[in-house]
Design a protein around this motif. Structure first.
Motif, short mmCIF file in Angstrom:
data_model
loop_
_atom_site.label_atom_id
_atom_site.label_comp_id
_atom_site.label_asym_id
_atom_site.label_seq_id
_atom_site.Cartn_x
_atom_site.Cartn_y
_atom_site.Cartn_z
N LYS A 67 0.69 -1.36 0.13
CA LYS A 67 -0.11 0.09 -0.03
C LYS A 67 0.76 1.53 0.02
CE LYS A 67 -4.02 -1.69 2.22
NZ LYS A 67 -4.98 -1.64 3.25
N ASN A 68 0.46 2.11 -0.80
CA ASN A 68 1.17 3.57 -0.84
C ASN A 68 0.28 4.78 -1.09
OD1 ASN A 68 1.29 3.89 -3.98
ND2 ASN A 68 1.76 1.80 -3.89
N HIS A 69 0.92 5.86 -1.07
CA HIS A 69 0.11 7.10 -1.09
C HIS A 69 -0.57 7.36 -2.49
CE1 HIS A 69 3.62 10.12 -2.07
NE2 HIS A 69 3.56 9.39 -2.83
N LEU A 70 -0.03 6.86 -3.51
CA LEU A 70 -0.31 7.29 -4.81
C LEU A 70 -1.78 6.98 -5.11
CD1 LEU A 70 0.52 8.38 -7.69
CD2 LEU A 70 0.93 6.08 -8.30
N ILE A 71 -2.47 8.14 -5.28
CA ILE A 71 -3.86 7.72 -6.14
C ILE A 71 -3.80 7.93 -7.51
CG2 ILE A 71 -6.27 8.77 -6.35
CD1 ILE A 71 -5.58 8.12 -3.25
N LYS A 72 -3.17 8.99 -8.22
CA LYS A 72 -2.94 8.98 -9.50
C LYS A 72 -2.02 10.16 -9.85
CE LYS A 72 -6.78 12.00 -10.83
NZ LYS A 72 -8.05 12.11 -11.53
N ARG A 73 -1.36 10.00 -11.27
CA ARG A 73 -0.62 11.01 -11.64
C ARG A 73 -1.70 12.05 -12.34
NH1 ARG A 73 1.68 12.34 -16.48
NH2 ARG A 73 1.08 10.28 -17.26
N ILE A 74 -1.45 13.48 -11.98
CA ILE A 74 -2.56 14.36 -12.70
C ILE A 74 -1.77 14.93 -13.92
CG2 ILE A 74 -3.85 16.36 -12.12
CD1 ILE A 74 -3.25 16.03 -9.19
N ASN A 75 -0.78 15.04 -14.08
CA ASN A 75 -0.09 15.73 -15.06
C ASN A 75 1.45 15.64 -14.98
OD1 ASN A 75 1.14 17.91 -13.33
ND2 ASN A 75 -0.68 19.00 -13.19
N MET A 76 2.18 16.34 -16.03
CA MET A 76 3.67 15.77 -15.95
C MET A 76 4.38 16.11 -14.90
SD MET A 76 3.55 15.15 -19.12
CE MET A 76 5.11 14.76 -19.47
N ARG A 77 3.88 17.01 -13.84
CA ARG A 77 4.65 17.10 -12.77
C ARG A 77 3.93 16.79 -11.55
NH1 ARG A 77 9.45 19.75 -13.19
NH2 ARG A 77 9.89 20.50 -15.33
N GLU A 78 2.61 16.64 -11.53
CA GLU A 78 2.21 16.57 -10.20
C GLU A 78 1.07 15.08 -10.08
OE1 GLU A 78 0.78 21.08 -9.41
OE2 GLU A 78 -0.55 19.81 -10.83
N GLN A 79 1.28 14.81 -8.97
CA GLN A 79 0.64 13.62 -8.46
C GLN A 79 -0.41 13.69 -7.63
OE1 GLN A 79 3.36 10.94 -6.92
NE2 GLN A 79 4.10 10.24 -8.98
N LEU A 80 -1.67 13.20 -7.59
CA LEU A 80 -2.56 13.12 -6.45
C LEU A 80 -2.31 11.96 -5.27
CD1 LEU A 80 -4.89 14.74 -5.40
CD2 LEU A 80 -6.67 12.85 -6.47
N VAL A 81 -1.90 12.57 -4.30
CA VAL A 81 -1.80 11.30 -3.05
C VAL A 81 -2.17 11.58 -1.90
CG1 VAL A 81 0.92 11.19 -4.15
CG2 VAL A 81 0.24 12.75 -2.22
N LYS A 82 -2.32 10.46 -1.03
CA LYS A 82 -2.93 10.53 0.19
C LYS A 82 -2.13 11.50 1.19
CE LYS A 82 -5.29 5.96 0.15
NZ LYS A 82 -5.29 4.65 0.93
N LEU A 83 -2.89 12.14 2.16
CA LEU A 83 -2.24 12.98 3.10
C LEU A 83 -1.57 11.84 4.04
CD1 LEU A 83 -1.38 15.68 4.46
CD2 LEU A 83 -3.65 15.62 5.52
N VAL A 84 -0.29 12.05 4.43
CA VAL A 84 0.09 11.07 5.40
C VAL A 84 0.78 12.05 6.50
CG1 VAL A 84 0.25 9.01 4.02
CG2 VAL A 84 2.31 10.58 4.54
N GLU A 85 1.19 11.46 7.86
CA GLU A 85 1.95 11.95 8.47
C GLU A 85 3.40 11.09 8.47
OE1 GLU A 85 2.83 12.20 13.25
OE2 GLU A 85 0.75 12.00 12.52
#
Ligand code: UDP
Length: 261
Positions: A67-85
């Motif tokens: 399991k990891n924080h990645l939800i999806k890549r949004i564009n060339m430089r950005e990813q949507l990820v889960k907020l973690v501490e």
């Protein structure tokens, strides 16, 4: 997903809030740093390549149940990820001795380790990320014994998977660093892999020539960092074999998934 305020800026990435309190946007910068921030530069296109390579690796890890924080890549430089501490520890796994290990203990560079070696470093730039022991982690309650054992087991699985993946494309996984974070979804705390896995955080050597295909090209002033990272991306099937790799073309990375024989 609406991009909100900047909430954190690190050496190679920026984290932005989103309209969902549990999700953040991770932006990959072109900045490169080494030796605890003493050496700095900007390498055009590095962020784009790391975004793609890390997306590829983390989505493959999800498929094998890491399991990891990645939800999806949004564009060339950005990813949507889960907020973690983020847990304030860098977990380093080594298969071949190089870098700080050789300097610290006088081990010959390139020594193949009989078994993977796990090291822990405290994430603290002011202190220069000092190496710490399992006992430090438990004494100062950075993790409890169950959490630490769970992470150690997952580091082994991760190493096996990454070694196999890179071996298949003619690359030796020399060592790598990962970070984990705590999530709290519906009252349940969970540890998941976070940050990135890319040539910035791994040492990758060509199987035949031992050519360095990672951030050591920057650390050691070897040059040609973008061609080396692009080579990794091509071998993993993320980047077109024919792509003429230049900073300009990197912004046009193709999404063709082509397996290298
Ligand atoms: N590493 C990293 N971030 C750090 C320190 C290390 O990603 O802040 C990675 C590094 O790229 C290598 C591994 O962890 O793949 C082991 O690095 P080492 O301790 O040899 O670090 P050095 O001091 O040589 O960079």
């Amino acid at each position: 997903m609406k991009k909100g305020k900047k909430i954190y800026e690190g050496k190679a990435k920026i984290i932005y809030a989103t309209s969902d309190k549990n999700l953040v946007i991770q932006y990959f910068k072109d900045d490169a740093t080494a030796f605890n921030n003493q050496k700095k530069s900007t390498i055009e296109g590095k962020g784009v390549l790391n975004n793609r390579i890390s997306e590829h690796i983390l989505s493959n890890l999800s498929q094998i149940g890491i399991k990891n924080h990645l939800i999806k890549r949004i564009n060339m430089r950005e990813q949507l990820v889960k907020l973690v501490e983020i847990i304030p520890i860098e977990f380093v796994v080594r298969n071949i001795a190089t870098g700080s290990l050789t300097k610290r203990l006088g081990i010959e560079d390139g020594t193949v380790l009989e078994n993977p070696l796990v090291e822990y470093c405290l994430k603290n730039d002011k202190l220069g990320d000092p190496i710490i022991s399992r006992e430090h982690i438990l004494t100062f309650n950075w993790l409890n014994v169950v959490q630490l054992d769970w992470i150690d087991n997952n580091l082994k699985r991760l190493n096996d998977f990454l070694q196999g993946m890179f071996r298949g494309v003619g690359i030796k996984l020399v060592d790598f660093k990962v970070e984990f974070g705590l999530t709290n979804e519906s009252g349940k705390t969970e540890i998941i892999l976070a940050d990135e896995i890319s040539p910035d955080t791994c040492r990758l050597w060509d199987t035949i020539t031992d050519k360095k295909l990672d951030k050591d090209r920057f650390r050691k002033d070897l040059g040609d960092l973008i061609p080396a990272y692009s080579d990794v991306a091509k071998r993993l099937g993320i980047l077109h074999e024919q792509s003429n790799v230049s900073a300009v073309n990197i912004t046009k990375l193709s999404s063709v998934k082509k397996k290298r024989k």
